[in-house]
Design a protein around this motif. Structure first.
Motif, PDB file in Angstrom:
ATOM      1  N   VAL A 313       0.937  -0.743  -0.478  1.00  0.00           N
ATOM      2  CA  VAL A 313       0.052   0.377   0.109  1.00  0.00           C
ATOM      3  C   VAL A 313       0.803   1.312  -0.206  1.00  0.00           C
ATOM      4  N   THR A 314       0.972   1.882  -0.982  1.00  0.00           N
ATOM      5  CA  THR A 314       1.780   3.069  -1.232  1.00  0.00           C
ATOM      6  C   THR A 314       0.605   4.872  -1.459  1.00  0.00           C
ATOM      7  N   PHE A 315       1.264   5.245   0.000  1.00  0.00           N
ATOM      8  CA  PHE A 315       1.012   6.708  -0.376  1.00  0.00           C
ATOM      9  C   PHE A 315       2.623   7.695  -0.215  1.00  0.00           C
ATOM     10  N   SER A 316       1.883   8.785  -1.602  1.00  0.00           N
ATOM     11  CA  SER A 316       2.875   9.918  -1.750  1.00  0.00           C
ATOM     12  C   SER A 316       1.677  10.638  -1.983  1.00  0.00           C
ATOM     13  N   ILE A 317       2.756  11.985  -1.674  1.00  0.00           N
ATOM     14  CA  ILE A 317       2.919  13.563  -2.293  1.00  0.00           C
ATOM     15  C   ILE A 317       3.919  13.576  -2.622  1.00  0.00           C
ATOM     16  N   SER A 318       3.569  15.047  -4.063  1.00  0.00           N
ATOM     17  CA  SER A 318       4.334  15.037  -5.006  1.00  0.00           C
ATOM     18  C   SER A 318       4.337  16.883  -5.280  1.00  0.00           C
ATOM     19  N   PRO A 319       4.634  17.328  -5.537  1.00  0.00           N
ATOM     20  CA  PRO A 319       4.611  19.056  -5.610  1.00  0.00           C
ATOM     21  C   PRO A 319       3.303  18.648  -7.230  1.00  0.00           C
ATOM     22  N   MET A 320       2.404  20.028  -7.212  1.00  0.00           N
ATOM     23  CA  MET A 320       1.695  19.458  -8.499  1.00  0.00           C
ATOM     24  C   MET A 320       1.781  20.185  -9.795  1.00  0.00           C
ATOM     25  N   ALA A 321       1.603  19.623 -10.708  1.00  0.00           N
ATOM     26  CA  ALA A 321       2.080  20.133 -12.271  1.00  0.00           C
ATOM     27  C   ALA A 321       1.291  21.330 -12.364  1.00  0.00           C
ATOM     28  N   PRO A 322       2.290  21.996 -12.958  1.00  0.00           N
ATOM     29  CA  PRO A 322       1.747  23.606 -12.846  1.00  0.00           C
ATOM     30  C   PRO A 322       0.298  23.205 -14.309  1.00  0.00           C
ATOM     31  N   THR A 323      -0.771  24.184 -13.781  1.00  0.00           N
ATOM     32  CA  THR A 323      -1.796  24.057 -15.124  1.00  0.00           C
ATOM     33  C   THR A 323      -1.958  24.742 -16.463  1.00  0.00           C
ATOM     34  N   SER A 324      -0.313  25.603 -15.996  1.00  0.00           N
ATOM     35  CA  SER A 324      -0.861  26.593 -17.330  1.00  0.00           C
ATOM     36  C   SER A 324       0.486  26.013 -17.769  1.00  0.00           C
ATOM     37  N   THR A 325       1.020  24.720 -18.261  1.00  0.00           N
ATOM     38  CA  THR A 325       2.145  24.209 -18.641  1.00  0.00           C
ATOM     39  C   THR A 325       1.907  22.803 -19.543  1.00  0.00           C
TER      40      THR A 325
END
Length: 335
Positions: A313-325
């Motif tokens: 069971v893997t849970f990860s948090i990472s930066p959100m990709a910019p919606t503008s690009t």
């Protein structure tokens, strides 16, 4: 980050059936680039395995320190379970390196492992024969070794490529006279490469990562594991922008003999394969991107290695990709 982690205390192969590499470490989308910045992954891993014959004998030989001139016969079975939590902080650099994306991180683990052997052990030196029947077992709750890792990834449309290097820093709980350990008692270095095909329009994905492990000598036992080859793969289909389902699998084969083992064990090369289902879900966590993955493996074709089943069971948090690009479908890659 689909998959992180390495386990030793309950992942069996090589010396007494214990290997550095944990099959299933990589999975779907393994070679796709990440969004630059810090990310964090937590993995809960459970395994239940069993074996008989040479694997059970190897464990008895290790803890009993049976000399090479002693003949050994063991009619026994080994059973082991482990519940571990693996923590993996990773930093992905924005500046390209060799035209690719560099990320470095380290994996640590803690948890509980338990091992038991039931059966009859017979040893003989010349005319002197000793037989012992019964059960031995122990368990351990502690921390494991540290596993640094670096990856370099390249993207070319639907094609993604990666290379990686990782290894074992033997600082975890280890005692050669104990059945259960969360460290392996020796260093190791592992490297390889991988490929991911990902078509966002169709939601189709396939990944495969292969590598080799070189093991250093265990100074406590003067035992050196052979070189191991491993292949992890995953295939998935996105049902929506946030959910995918598919299958995962692995193959593990030791390609050179161990050194320092009891003669009765021979080269003691190990082998195992596994396959099972997976499901992944993407969701926002504030201004970050969350990811949850559940997968499981059933093992088969094992040789000189316990086999059974395991779940992740893997849970990860990472930066959100910019919606503008980056489009929403592209965001699915950057877990």
């Amino acid at each position: 980050m689909l998959l992180f982690g390495s386990l030793s205390g309950a992942a069996y192969a090589d010396e007494s059936g214990v290997s550095y590499w944990l099959p299933g470490r990589f999975g779907s989308l393994a070679a796709t680039p990440q969004v630059p910045g810090w990310s964090w992954a937590e993995v809960y891993y459970h395994t239940s395995v069993g074996a008989s014959g040479g694997v059970a004998a190897a464990k008895q030989i290790q803890i009993g320190r049976i000399p090479a001139n002693v003949n050994v016969s063991l009619n026994a079975s080994l059973n082991a379970q482990a519940d571990l939590v693996l923590l993996n902080p990773t930093y992905t650099f924005a500046t390209p390196v060799l035209g690719g994306q560099l990320a470095i991180g380290v994996i640590g683990l803690f948890g509980r492992a338990s091992t038991g052997i039931d059966g009859t052990l017979t040893t003989a030196v010349g005319p002197l024969v000793t037989t012992r029947t019964g059960s031995i077992s122990d368990s351990l709750t502690s921390v494991g070794d540290l596993y640094p890792q670096a990856t370099l990834k390249w993207n070319a449309g639907v094609h993604n490529f990666m290379t990686y290097v990782t290894g074992d820093i033997p600082v975890g709980a280890y005692d050669p006279n104990r059945l259960s350990n969360l460290g392996i008692g020796h260093g190791a270095i592992d490297g390889g490469g991988g490929y991911t095909f990902f078509n966002p329009a169709a939601g189709q994905e396939f990944s495969a990562v292969a590598g080799f492990t070189y093991n250093f000598k265990n100074q406590d036992t003067q035992y050196q594991n052979g070189i191991d080859f491993h292949l992890d793969w995953g295939v998935s289909q996105f049902l929506s922008k946030q959910v995918f389902v598919g299958f995962v699998g692995y193959a593990y084969q030791q390609i050179t003999d161990d050194f320092g083992q009891h003669p009765i064990l021979g080269g003691f090369r190990s082998r195992v394969a596994g396959i099972g289902p997976q499901i992944g879900i993407l969701f926002p966590v504030g201004d970050m991107q969350g990811y949850l993955n559940l997968k499981g493996y059933g093992e088969f074709a094992a040789e000189n290695r316990p086999s059974g089943w395991n779940t992740w069971v893997t849970f990860s948090i990472s930066p959100m990709a910019p919606t503008s690009t980056v489009t929403p479908t592209r965001r699915m890659v950057n877990k």
